[in-house]
Motif scaffolding. Structure first.
Motif, PDB file in Angstrom:
ATOM      1  N   SER A  77       0.811  -1.223   0.000  1.00 43.33           N
ATOM      2  CA  SER A  77       0.000   0.000   0.000  1.00 43.33           C
ATOM      3  C   SER A  77       0.839   1.265   0.000  1.00 43.33           C
ATOM      4  O   SER A  77       0.347   2.328  -0.398  1.00 43.33           O
ATOM      5  CB  SER A  77      -0.926   0.006   1.224  1.00 43.33           C
ATOM      6  OG  SER A  77      -0.147  -0.049   2.409  1.00 43.33           O
ATOM      7  N   ASP A  78       2.107   1.180   0.414  1.00 48.55           N
ATOM      8  CA  ASP A  78       2.910   2.398   0.524  1.00 48.55           C
ATOM      9  C   ASP A  78       4.140   2.409  -0.377  1.00 48.55           C
ATOM     10  O   ASP A  78       4.776   3.450  -0.536  1.00 48.55           O
ATOM     11  CB  ASP A  78       3.366   2.586   1.973  1.00 48.55           C
ATOM     12  CG  ASP A  78       4.128   1.367   2.487  1.00 48.55           C
ATOM     13  OD1 ASP A  78       4.723   1.449   3.560  1.00 48.55           O
ATOM     14  OD2 ASP A  78       4.124   0.336   1.784  1.00 48.55           O
ATOM     15  N   VAL A 100      -1.707   9.395  -0.723  1.00 48.01           N
ATOM     16  CA  VAL A 100      -2.119   8.977  -2.070  1.00 48.01           C
ATOM     17  C   VAL A 100      -2.364   7.473  -2.098  1.00 48.01           C
ATOM     18  O   VAL A 100      -3.462   7.012  -2.338  1.00 48.01           O
ATOM     19  CB  VAL A 100      -1.066   9.389  -3.110  1.00 48.01           C
ATOM     20  CG1 VAL A 100      -1.472   8.909  -4.498  1.00 48.01           C
ATOM     21  CG2 VAL A 100      -0.898  10.905  -3.105  1.00 48.01           C
ATOM     22  N   GLY A 101      -1.356   6.683  -1.840  1.00 42.64           N
ATOM     23  CA  GLY A 101      -1.513   5.229  -1.807  1.00 42.64           C
ATOM     24  C   GLY A 101      -1.419   4.608  -3.191  1.00 42.64           C
ATOM     25  O   GLY A 101      -1.865   5.170  -4.185  1.00 42.64           O
ATOM     26  N   ILE A 102      -0.799   3.422  -3.229  1.00 46.95           N
ATOM     27  CA  ILE A 102      -0.629   2.694  -4.486  1.00 46.95           C
ATOM     28  C   ILE A 102      -1.798   1.731  -4.660  1.00 46.95           C
ATOM     29  O   ILE A 102      -2.176   1.021  -3.725  1.00 46.95           O
ATOM     30  CB  ILE A 102       0.702   1.930  -4.491  1.00 46.95           C
ATOM     31  CG1 ILE A 102       1.888   2.912  -4.369  1.00 46.95           C
ATOM     32  CG2 ILE A 102       0.852   1.106  -5.758  1.00 46.95           C
ATOM     33  CD1 ILE A 102       3.233   2.232  -4.293  1.00 46.95           C
ATOM     34  N   GLN A 103      -2.362   1.720  -5.858  1.00 53.77           N
ATOM     35  CA  GLN A 103      -3.415   0.758  -6.174  1.00 53.77           C
ATOM     36  C   GLN A 103      -2.826  -0.501  -6.804  1.00 53.77           C
ATOM     37  O   GLN A 103      -3.167  -1.611  -6.423  1.00 53.77           O
ATOM     38  CB  GLN A 103      -4.428   1.405  -7.122  1.00 53.77           C
ATOM     39  CG  GLN A 103      -5.759   0.684  -7.179  1.00 53.77           C
ATOM     40  CD  GLN A 103      -6.497   0.755  -5.869  1.00 53.77           C
ATOM     41  OE1 GLN A 103      -6.462  -0.191  -5.092  1.00 53.77           O
ATOM     42  NE2 GLN A 103      -7.152   1.867  -5.596  1.00 53.77           N
ATOM     43  N   LYS A 104      -1.937  -0.326  -7.820  1.00 58.16           N
ATOM     44  CA  LYS A 104      -1.305  -1.476  -8.456  1.00 58.16           C
ATOM     45  C   LYS A 104      -0.142  -0.990  -9.309  1.00 58.16           C
ATOM     46  O   LYS A 104      -0.225   0.082  -9.921  1.00 58.16           O
ATOM     47  CB  LYS A 104      -2.319  -2.247  -9.316  1.00 58.16           C
ATOM     48  CG  LYS A 104      -1.805  -3.597  -9.818  1.00 58.16           C
ATOM     49  CD  LYS A 104      -2.894  -4.375 -10.554  1.00 58.16           C
ATOM     50  CE  LYS A 104      -2.396  -5.736 -10.988  1.00 58.16           C
ATOM     51  NZ  LYS A 104      -3.432  -6.501 -11.730  1.00 58.16           N
ATOM     52  N   VAL A 105       0.926  -1.773  -9.367  1.00 57.46           N
ATOM     53  CA  VAL A 105       2.081  -1.499 -10.230  1.00 57.46           C
ATOM     54  C   VAL A 105       2.408  -2.817 -10.943  1.00 57.46           C
ATOM     55  O   VAL A 105       2.572  -3.854 -10.284  1.00 57.46           O
ATOM     56  CB  VAL A 105       3.294  -0.997  -9.423  1.00 57.46           C
ATOM     57  CG1 VAL A 105       4.456  -0.737 -10.360  1.00 57.46           C
ATOM     58  CG2 VAL A 105       2.941   0.257  -8.642  1.00 57.46           C
ATOM     59  N   PHE A 106       2.497  -2.778 -12.274  1.00 56.36           N
ATOM     60  CA  PHE A 106       2.717  -4.008 -13.014  1.00 56.36           C
ATOM     61  C   PHE A 106       3.398  -3.708 -14.335  1.00 56.36           C
ATOM     62  O   PHE A 106       3.428  -2.557 -14.798  1.00 56.36           O
ATOM     63  CB  PHE A 106       1.381  -4.734 -13.271  1.00 56.36           C
ATOM     64  CG  PHE A 106       0.350  -3.885 -13.956  1.00 56.36           C
ATOM     65  CD1 PHE A 106       0.191  -3.916 -15.329  1.00 56.36           C
ATOM     66  CD2 PHE A 106      -0.473  -3.057 -13.215  1.00 56.36           C
ATOM     67  CE1 PHE A 106      -0.760  -3.143 -15.952  1.00 56.36           C
ATOM     68  CE2 PHE A 106      -1.431  -2.276 -13.840  1.00 56.36           C
ATOM     69  CZ  PHE A 106      -1.572  -2.330 -15.213  1.00 56.36           C
TER      70      PHE A 106
END
Length: 962
Positions: A77-78, A100-106
């Motif tokens: 999440s961070d 803000v926060g991360i939703q997804k990284v790919f």
């Protein structure tokens, strides 16, 4: 032989698993994210721990593996971290703000691009090696208030699907970096939990089927082009918790909400969907052949097996009967063309000779295309003039013949007036030019041929506008992959896509690679067959040219090959096309994806709106804006030219003035020379007077020098005085400023003193108010205490009086009770005596005794009824009198309390005012004692009345019994 599913235990992690990832460089290894924020790599063969990676400070919920299997991205999440799977070392780390926060990284498939999606709907693309930001997608429209939660990307990395807590799905084109479609799911879908594209071996990575898992546990598969529901798995009773599709798209693994694991066969699910519709529907309805609608097909999943609604045998029987009765006549009617020609006979003629006769080719084409020849409608289009998009056509497409250029301009303008999209289609001149050159003497036929070609042979070309038709190119690539995998692999190895080996042939209609005779021969066959013939021609052209294409190694060579004429037999290409039409499977055959031929309507041309209208409208607006900017530029240029003319005129006037000044200067110099000559003459005359005047001149010079010195001294004195005056002014202003500062400081000091005095005054008033309030509270407390004491004293007296009266009443009641008991004993004795007398008379009169007994029973019941009535009446009267007594006593008590308090206050006030005057107080005290005695007397009388009534109630039953 069916095999039973088995599993092997690799390791016991003693921690909950939060994410899994496979397809690493070493196929036997896989990654596991655990609840202790660590990531471990295990080997399925040795069942040993390969590596242990740490670095996250929260749970890892996503692991993305690069296409090469050498890199992985773990996301929490961070933060998101990039790992090298060869050394299991961390290469890069992405930190963001906690808000803000991360939703997804790919990773994007088949590329080195990393896509990062954040919780504020911002999406960035990064280069994997350098981590340089390549681009950012724009924010979604404000009308769609959706927060992205789940994402999916096609295998070619061109389309991104995003969804969240809504029934809308956003489709982004990553090449154009814009949102090109919003798909609305059914209303029963309120949130989307998972998105995944269904891979297909023949779509070249441009996946068209998207799986959508919603909150109701049902996973629906839709076509993103037609926006139709294809099939669904799961149900409300047996919902899906999570799902994943195999890399080749053959199986779907789903974890159900009850904990079971279901494996679905995609081939079985799509078997009914990919099946073409029966010919009965096409023949009876006289509709163009097209793919059946599978949106109504529903799949019910129970116990891991797909069940489909079975078709009744009666419907199959009816289908066969209708086909036998109607197929012959309808097929014959369909083959008949206008002008008395027959399409079947023309096709037989074409197969025999390979082409139509040159003399009758145009006539046959007009019959095959069924041109309506709408003169009025075409005239209306021509009357609108040259379209603004083709005013400067000759600059981009220089044509030697002025007539041909004019005809091309008019035809393109008519097409643009017919449909707005053709004004922005860049390849429209290339597509229409061969037909314009062929029909340049008949513009109506030329227009209708091109319009018919666009409607039928250019189907689905404009769905991805302004990009090339990816769906059409995917069809071509699927057919090529089926018939010549080696050639397709050669294209892939040299980064040659269908936009290079197929699109140049389509957008020019083969006019660049064929001669006139070859082109006419090809289109004899194109117009005589289904619209899919043109797409098969592209595949056949590549297959027939496979030898030179396999020798090409550079991309420039491929581009040259598909834009220039080549040594190729067109007859062989056409034969190859017919072979491909007959041998291509139905599931990838363009025939099942394209509609049949539809002619132009008579009277008015049909509406052509098979394109994304919002893109065309946007380009129209942009073109209008550019035109307005150009007009503004022309106006500004005209203004600049006017200003330049004014400047030139002013320069000319300045030059004329300079010339006049030069003439004047020359005239002045001439006159000065004349004056000098006259002065020389005068000098000769004055030389005699020089000696006399020299002395006077010397004296005059001395006088002038003295006057000049006096004048200079005077000026110096004046300047010194001015400087002194300025110094005095500066000192005065400085002094005034100091005095103002001092005055301001004094004012501030006075203001501070005033504020302090006001503060002390407020504090003094506050203390006074507090003292007054405290004094008042003390007085109220003293008054309340005195009132309580007085009331307690009165209450004690009342209790004592009440106790005395109670004792008297108790004594009286005891006496009355004794008398009542004595009366009861006497009555019992009398009854016993009477009973003895009656017993002696029993034997004499038994009959009279029974009658008397009956009378006694009746009398006893009457007595009980009367007693109950009297008791009820007495209780009611007693209750009423008690309530009235309590009411009066309460009123008296309240009045006495008020009087007592009033008397107490008056007494205190009078004592404070007149300490010596006590006469009135004694009178009031006597009055109070009299009132108290009167009240006690009334209470005593009331109690006596109550005692009397009680005695009467005790005597009444005895009287009734007697």
């Amino acid at each position: 032989m069916a095999s039973h599913p088995t599993f092997n235990l690799v390791q016991r992690t003693a921690q909950a698993c939060t994410a899994l990832a496979f397809n690493l460089h070493r196929k036997s290894e896989f990654l596991v994210a655990l609840a202790d924020y660590s990531v471990k790599c295990f080997d399925t063969v040795t069942k040993e721990l390969v590596s242990w990676m740490r670095g996250h400070e929260s749970s890892v919920f996503s692991i993305s593996v690069h296409g090469s299997g050498r890199y992985a991205i773990t996301t929490s999440s961070d933060t998101a971290q990039l790992w090298d799977l060869d050394t299991f070392q961390r290469k890069r780390k992405l930190n963001i703000l906690q808000s803000v926060g991360i939703q997804k990284v790919f990773f994007l498939p088949l590329s080195n691009t990393i896509l990062s999606c954040f919780k504020d709907n911002s999406i960035f693309a990064w280069e994997c090696d350098t981590l340089v930001c390549k681009y950012q997608l724009p924010a979604p429209p404000e009308s769609s208030n959706i927060l992205y939660k789940v994402f999916a990307v096609t295998r070619d990395g061109r389309i991104l699907a995003a969804g969240g807590k809504s029934n809308h799905i956003h489709l982004w084109c990553l090449e154009a970096k814009q949102l090109f479609r919003i798909i609305q799911m059914p209303t029963k879908v309120r949130a989307i939990r998972h998105l995944e594209f269904l891979p297909d071996s023949f779509d070249a990575g441009s996946n068209q089927v998207l799986g959508v898992l919603s909150q109701d546990g049902i996973m629906r598969f839709i076509n993103i082009q037609t926006c139709k529901l294809l099939f669904e798995i799961g149900s409300l009773d047996d919902g899906i918790s999570s799902s994943v599709i195999s890399p080749h798209g053959r199986y779907i693994a789903s974890i159900m909400e009850n904990g079971s694991l279901n494996i679905y066969s995609v081939q079985t699910l799509t078997k009914e969907i990919n099946k073409p519709p029966p010919p009965l529907v096409k023949v009876i309805e006289d509709l163009p052949k097209k793919k059946g609608n599978s949106g109504d097909l529903k799949v019910k999943v129970t116990s891991g097996r797909v069940q489909r609604p079975a078709k009744s045998r009666e419907s199959k029987t009816q289908t066969r009967i209708l086909k036998q009765d109607l197929s012959g006549s309808l097929e014959k009617k369909e083959s008949e063309l206008s002008d008395g020609l027959n399409k079947k006979r023309l096709q037989i003629l074409l197969k025999g000779y390979g082409e139509f006769p040159t003399k009758y080719r145009m006539f046959i084409w007009r019959s095959l295309l069924q041109l309506p020849e709408n003169h009025t409608a075409f005239s209306n289009l021509i009357d609108k003039g040259i379209h603004v998009a083709f005013l400067n056509l000759q600059k981009k497409y220089p044509v030697k013949s002025r007539k041909l250029l004019r005809v091309l301009q008019r035809t393109l303008s008519a097409l643009a007036h017919w449909s707005t999209i053709f004004s922005d289609t860049p390849y429209l001149p290339l597509l229409a030019f061969p037909f314009v050159k062929l029909f340049q003497n008949n513009q109506l036929i030329c227009f209708e041929v091109v319009a018919t070609l666009i409607i039928n042979w250019c189907q689905h070309w404009f769905e991805y506008f302004p990009n090339p038709p990816i769906n059409i190119l995917s069809m071509i690539e699927n057919v090529l992959a089926f018939h010549d995998k080696e050639l397709l692999q050669h294209f892939i190895n040299h980064d040659v896509t269908s936009q290079l080996y197929a699109w140049p042939l389509l957008e020019t209609m083969f006019s660049e690679v064929l001669t006139r005779e070859e082109w006419l021969k090809l289109f004899d066959n194109v117009f005589s067959n289904h619209p899919s013939f043109l797409l098969m021609t592209v595949v056949a052209y590549n297959i027939c040219s496979r030898a030179p294409l396999l020798n090409c190694k550079r991309k420039d060579d491929f581009e040259y090959f598909f834009h220039h004429r080549n040594n190729l037999d067109i007859s062989a290409v056409i034969r190859e096309v017919y072979r491909l039409l007959n041998t291509t499977p139905t599931d990838i055959h363009p025939d099942s994806m394209l509609d049949a031929f539809v002619a132009l309507t008579k009277g008015q041309y049909p509406v052509f709106n098979q394109y994304p209208k919002f893109i065309v409208d946007y380009q129209t607006q942009e073109r209008e804006r550019i035109r307005n900017d150009e007009l503004d530029y022309l106006r500004e240029r005209q203004a600049v030219e006017d200003m330049q003319a004014e400047v030139d005129q002013q320069r000319a006037e300045d030059e004329a003035w300079c010339q006049k000044q030069e003439l004047l200067r020359r005239a002045e110099e001439a006159r000065r020379e004349i004056l000098l000559q006259e002065e020389e003459k005068m000098i000769q005359q004055r030389q005699r007077l020089a000696a006399v005047r020299r002395e006077l001149k010397v004296k005059e010079m001395h006088l002038q020098d003295a006057a000049r010195r006096r004048l200079l001294q005077l000026q110096q004195d004046q300047r010194e005085m001015e400087l002194r005056r300025l110094d005095d002014e500066i000192e005065r202003k400085v002094h005034m400023r100091d005095r103002e500062i001092a005055a301001t400081a004094k004012d501030l000091e006075m203001r501070r003193l005033e504020l302090e005095s006001q503060k002390r005054l407020y504090e003094k008033n506050l203390s006074r108010n507090q003292e007054a309030v405290a004094k008042e509270m003390k007085e109220n407390a003293d008054a309340y205490r005195q009132k309580v004491d007085l009331e307690e004293h009165m209450f004690h007296r009342l209790i004592e009086t009440d106790q005395t009266q109670n004792q008297k009443i108790h004594k009286l009641i005891e006496e009355n009770l004794a008398k009542a008991e004595q009366a009861c004993l006497n009555t019992d004795w009398r009854i016993q005596a009477l009973h003895k007398q009656r017993c002696s008379d029993v034997h004499r009169n038994e009959c009279y005794q029974e009658i008397a007994k009956l009378l006694r029973k009746n009398r006893k019941k009457e007595i009980e009824v009367l007693n109950a009535m009297m008791d009820g009446e007495a209780k009611k009267w007693e209750e009423a009198e008690e309530k009235d007594f309590h009411l009066k006593s309460e009123k008296k008590t309240a009045a006495l309390s008020d009087t007592s308090r009033r008397w107490f206050l008056e007494k205190e006030i009078h004592d404070a005012q007149h300490p010596c005057d006590k006469v009135s107080l004694n009178q009031r005290k006597m009055h109070w004692d009299a009132m108290e005695q009167d009240l006690m007397e009334r209470v005593r009388n009331l109690r006596q009345r109550l005692a009397t009534q009680a005695q009467n109630r005790c005597q009444t039953p005895h009287l009734l019994a007697t």
